[in-house]
Design a protein around this motif. Structure first.
Motif, PDB file in Angstrom:
ATOM      1  N   TYR A  69       0.981  -1.149  -0.058  1.00  0.00           N
ATOM      2  CA  TYR A  69       0.450  -0.034  -0.033  1.00  0.00           C
ATOM      3  C   TYR A  69       0.691   0.936  -0.051  1.00  0.00           C
ATOM      4  O   TYR A  69       1.981   1.640   0.239  1.00  0.00           O
ATOM      5  CB  TYR A  69      -0.981  -0.125   1.317  1.00  0.00           C
ATOM      6  CG  TYR A  69      -2.097  -0.878   1.663  1.00  0.00           C
ATOM      7  CD1 TYR A  69      -3.113  -0.919   0.268  1.00  0.00           C
ATOM      8  CD2 TYR A  69      -1.802  -2.556   2.037  1.00  0.00           C
ATOM      9  CE1 TYR A  69      -3.900  -1.732   0.514  1.00  0.00           C
ATOM     10  CE2 TYR A  69      -2.448  -3.690   1.929  1.00  0.00           C
ATOM     11  CZ  TYR A  69      -3.552  -3.632   1.301  1.00  0.00           C
ATOM     12  OH  TYR A  69      -4.904  -4.499   1.127  1.00  0.00           O
ATOM     13  N   PRO A  70       0.297   2.417   0.131  1.00  0.00           N
ATOM     14  CA  PRO A  70       1.198   3.754  -0.058  1.00  0.00           C
ATOM     15  C   PRO A  70       1.887   4.014   1.200  1.00  0.00           C
ATOM     16  O   PRO A  70       3.328   3.989   0.965  1.00  0.00           O
ATOM     17  CB  PRO A  70       0.019   4.808  -0.983  1.00  0.00           C
ATOM     18  CG  PRO A  70      -1.266   3.476  -0.998  1.00  0.00           C
ATOM     19  CD  PRO A  70      -1.042   2.829  -0.368  1.00  0.00           C
ATOM     20  N   LYS A  71       1.034   4.117   2.219  1.00  0.00           N
ATOM     21  CA  LYS A  71       1.845   4.187   3.115  1.00  0.00           C
ATOM     22  C   LYS A  71       3.247   3.064   3.232  1.00  0.00           C
ATOM     23  O   LYS A  71       4.197   3.466   3.953  1.00  0.00           O
ATOM     24  CB  LYS A  71       0.728   3.513   4.408  1.00  0.00           C
ATOM     25  CG  LYS A  71       1.039   4.173   5.442  1.00  0.00           C
ATOM     26  CD  LYS A  71       1.164   5.402   5.876  1.00  0.00           C
ATOM     27  CE  LYS A  71       1.007   6.102   8.154  1.00  0.00           C
ATOM     28  NZ  LYS A  71       1.646   7.329   7.358  1.00  0.00           N
ATOM     29  N   ASP A  72       2.745   1.930   3.046  1.00  0.00           N
ATOM     30  CA  ASP A  72       4.473   1.269   2.970  1.00  0.00           C
ATOM     31  C   ASP A  72       5.103   1.365   2.220  1.00  0.00           C
ATOM     32  O   ASP A  72       6.723   1.303   2.593  1.00  0.00           O
ATOM     33  CB  ASP A  72       3.470  -0.574   3.026  1.00  0.00           C
ATOM     34  CG  ASP A  72       3.117  -1.795   3.359  1.00  0.00           C
ATOM     35  OD1 ASP A  72       2.759  -0.758   4.856  1.00  0.00           O
ATOM     36  OD2 ASP A  72       1.800  -1.881   2.918  1.00  0.00           O
ATOM     37  N   ILE A  73       5.100   2.184   1.196  1.00  0.00           N
ATOM     38  CA  ILE A  73       5.852   2.555   0.101  1.00  0.00           C
ATOM     39  C   ILE A  73       6.562   3.831   0.885  1.00  0.00           C
ATOM     40  O   ILE A  73       7.654   4.453   0.471  1.00  0.00           O
ATOM     41  CB  ILE A  73       5.035   3.398  -1.739  1.00  0.00           C
ATOM     42  CG1 ILE A  73       4.912   1.259  -1.927  1.00  0.00           C
ATOM     43  CG2 ILE A  73       6.433   4.035  -2.151  1.00  0.00           C
ATOM     44  CD1 ILE A  73       4.651   1.800  -2.510  1.00  0.00           C
ATOM     45  N   GLN A  74       5.576   4.396   1.557  1.00  0.00           N
ATOM     46  CA  GLN A  74       5.931   6.298   2.333  1.00  0.00           C
ATOM     47  C   GLN A  74       6.890   5.622   3.624  1.00  0.00           C
ATOM     48  O   GLN A  74       8.443   6.079   3.447  1.00  0.00           O
ATOM     49  CB  GLN A  74       5.204   6.433   2.736  1.00  0.00           C
ATOM     50  CG  GLN A  74       5.921   7.565   3.199  1.00  0.00           C
ATOM     51  CD  GLN A  74       4.287   8.415   4.457  1.00  0.00           C
ATOM     52  OE1 GLN A  74       3.049   7.561   4.733  1.00  0.00           O
ATOM     53  NE2 GLN A  74       5.140   9.355   5.015  1.00  0.00           N
ATOM     54  N   ARG A  75       6.885   4.049   4.127  1.00  0.00           N
ATOM     55  CA  ARG A  75       8.695   4.091   5.080  1.00  0.00           C
ATOM     56  C   ARG A  75       9.290   3.141   4.671  1.00  0.00           C
ATOM     57  O   ARG A  75      10.392   3.397   5.034  1.00  0.00           O
ATOM     58  CB  ARG A  75       6.902   2.480   5.660  1.00  0.00           C
ATOM     59  CG  ARG A  75       6.302   2.664   7.088  1.00  0.00           C
ATOM     60  CD  ARG A  75       6.318   2.063   8.021  1.00  0.00           C
ATOM     61  NE  ARG A  75       4.704   2.415   8.109  1.00  0.00           N
ATOM     62  CZ  ARG A  75       3.979   1.559   7.627  1.00  0.00           C
ATOM     63  NH1 ARG A  75       4.308   0.558   6.988  1.00  0.00           N
ATOM     64  NH2 ARG A  75       2.654   1.465   7.905  1.00  0.00           N
ATOM     65  N   ILE A  76       9.228   2.618   3.278  1.00  0.00           N
ATOM     66  CA  ILE A  76      10.521   2.617   2.768  1.00  0.00           C
ATOM     67  C   ILE A  76      11.043   3.113   1.871  1.00  0.00           C
ATOM     68  O   ILE A  76      12.175   3.327   2.139  1.00  0.00           O
ATOM     69  CB  ILE A  76      10.049   1.533   1.810  1.00  0.00           C
ATOM     70  CG1 ILE A  76       9.566  -0.104   2.063  1.00  0.00           C
ATOM     71  CG2 ILE A  76      11.174   0.746   0.818  1.00  0.00           C
ATOM     72  CD1 ILE A  76       8.397  -1.363   1.155  1.00  0.00           C
ATOM     73  N   THR A  77      10.242   4.160   1.502  1.00  0.00           N
ATOM     74  CA  THR A  77      11.774   5.301   0.537  1.00  0.00           C
ATOM     75  C   THR A  77      11.577   6.217   1.150  1.00  0.00           C
ATOM     76  O   THR A  77      12.076   7.526   0.794  1.00  0.00           O
ATOM     77  CB  THR A  77      10.606   5.422  -0.785  1.00  0.00           C
ATOM     78  OG1 THR A  77       9.201   5.901  -0.559  1.00  0.00           O
ATOM     79  CG2 THR A  77      10.590   4.470  -1.705  1.00  0.00           C
TER      80      THR A  77
END
Length: 65
Positions: A9-17
């Motif tokens: 999900y977008p929130k996961d991508i936010q955490r990763i990047t």
């Protein structure tokens, strides 16, 4: 047996990047376009990993349930 989440999900991508959640939505949209998916279809960790070049195991470490 421990089940791991397969959808990203977008929130996961936010955490990763470290980028914004909006950027995460844009990345998911680009992956959908590249894979020929429709707007309602979900993106898997492996598809995200293929697109970004980040190892799937590394991505899984950032996912929270």
């Amino acid at each position: 047996m421990i089940l791991k989440r397969t959808i990203i999900y977008p929130k996961d991508i936010q955490r990763i990047t470290g980028k914004s959640e909006r950027t995460g939505r844009r990345i998911l949209e680009r992956i959908r376009e590249q894979k020929g998916k429709e707007k309602h279809q979900l993106i898997t960790v492996s598809e995200f990993s293929d697109y970004t070049g980040i190892d799937a195991e590394t991505v899984q470490e950032y996912l929270t349930d």
